[in-house]
Enzyme design. Structure first.
Site, mmCIF file in Angstrom:
data_model
loop_
_atom_site.group_PDB
_atom_site.id
_atom_site.type_symbol
_atom_site.label_atom_id
_atom_site.label_comp_id
_atom_site.label_asym_id
_atom_site.label_seq_id
_atom_site.Cartn_x
_atom_site.Cartn_y
_atom_site.Cartn_z
ATOM 1 N N GLN A 74 0.997 -1.262 -0.013
ATOM 2 C CA GLN A 74 -0.054 0.084 -0.116
ATOM 3 C C GLN A 74 0.894 1.198 -0.152
ATOM 4 O O GLN A 74 1.226 1.903 1.023
ATOM 5 C CB GLN A 74 -0.923 -0.087 1.167
ATOM 6 C CG GLN A 74 -1.926 1.135 1.140
ATOM 7 C CD GLN A 74 -3.129 1.013 2.053
ATOM 8 O OE1 GLN A 74 -3.010 -0.089 2.693
ATOM 9 N NE2 GLN A 74 -4.051 1.900 2.140
ATOM 10 N N PHE A 75 1.285 1.775 -1.272
ATOM 11 C CA PHE A 75 1.975 3.049 -1.318
ATOM 12 C C PHE A 75 1.553 4.047 -0.702
ATOM 13 O O PHE A 75 2.012 5.124 -0.197
ATOM 14 C CB PHE A 75 2.442 3.184 -2.816
ATOM 15 C CG PHE A 75 1.480 3.718 -3.572
ATOM 16 C CD1 PHE A 75 1.150 5.093 -3.708
ATOM 17 C CD2 PHE A 75 0.265 3.053 -4.398
ATOM 18 C CE1 PHE A 75 0.178 5.708 -4.483
ATOM 19 C CE2 PHE A 75 -1.038 3.705 -4.998
ATOM 20 C CZ PHE A 75 -0.736 4.862 -5.088
ATOM 21 N N THR A 76 0.023 4.314 -0.347
ATOM 22 C CA THR A 76 -0.651 5.202 -0.014
ATOM 23 C C THR A 76 -0.060 5.451 1.564
ATOM 24 O O THR A 76 -0.501 6.621 2.013
ATOM 25 C CB THR A 76 -2.118 5.172 -0.050
ATOM 26 O OG1 THR A 76 -2.435 4.019 0.448
ATOM 27 C CG2 THR A 76 -2.437 5.043 -1.552
#
Length: 150
Positions: A74-76
């Site tokens: 999850q890059f967010t």
């Protein structure tokens, strides 16, 4: 690296309606973000920390139980919302950098004897979970390096 850990009684991840990873708990859902400078070594250290955290029922760890882990990239988690209304993703490492680090994290968890399921890197995923407790922790690699105060 930044990991949001949730103790779950069950969790799954789907891509385009197909379940690609699923666990029944007690276990952990690990949402994993990678930033610039993170390496396989960072991933191995955090995997050891995650495997040994005594946050499951009865103050056991995943390694003690053994309990499954669902890992979802999850890059967010590195979104920056300090300016304006649109998050900046500049602190998130690009896919070609972060995918091997997430894979190293998964491999290291498996080396600790854990059953690990995963999402699909770079895909639009739907994550379902039942948070047990609820228990949610943020584990950040920066904090593993700093000495404690007081």
């Amino acid at each position: 690296m930044r990991i949001v850990l949730q103790v779950v009684s069950r969790a799954s991840v789907s891509v385009e309606g197909e379940t690609v990873g699923e666990i029944a708990g007690p276990g952990l859902l690990a949402l994993v973000g990678v930033t610039h400078g993170d390496t396989a070594e960072t991933a191995v250290k955090l995997a050891g920390k995650v495997a040994g955290l005594r946050i499951l029922p009865g103050e056991t760890s995943c390694a003690d139980a053994p309990a499954p882990v669902l890992v979802v990239s999850q890059f967010t988690l590195y979104g920056d919302v300090r300016k304006g209304r649109r998050p900046s993703w500049s602190r998130a490492a690009p896919g070609e950098t972060s995918e091997p680090v997430v894979e190293a994290f998964v491999a290291a968890l498996r080396e600790h004897g854990l059953a690990v399921e995963t999402g699909r890197f770079g895909a639009h995923m739907e994550v379902s979970l039942v948070n047990d407790g609820p228990v949610t922790l943020v584990v950040d690699s920066d904090e593993l390096e700093r000495p404690r105060r007081g």
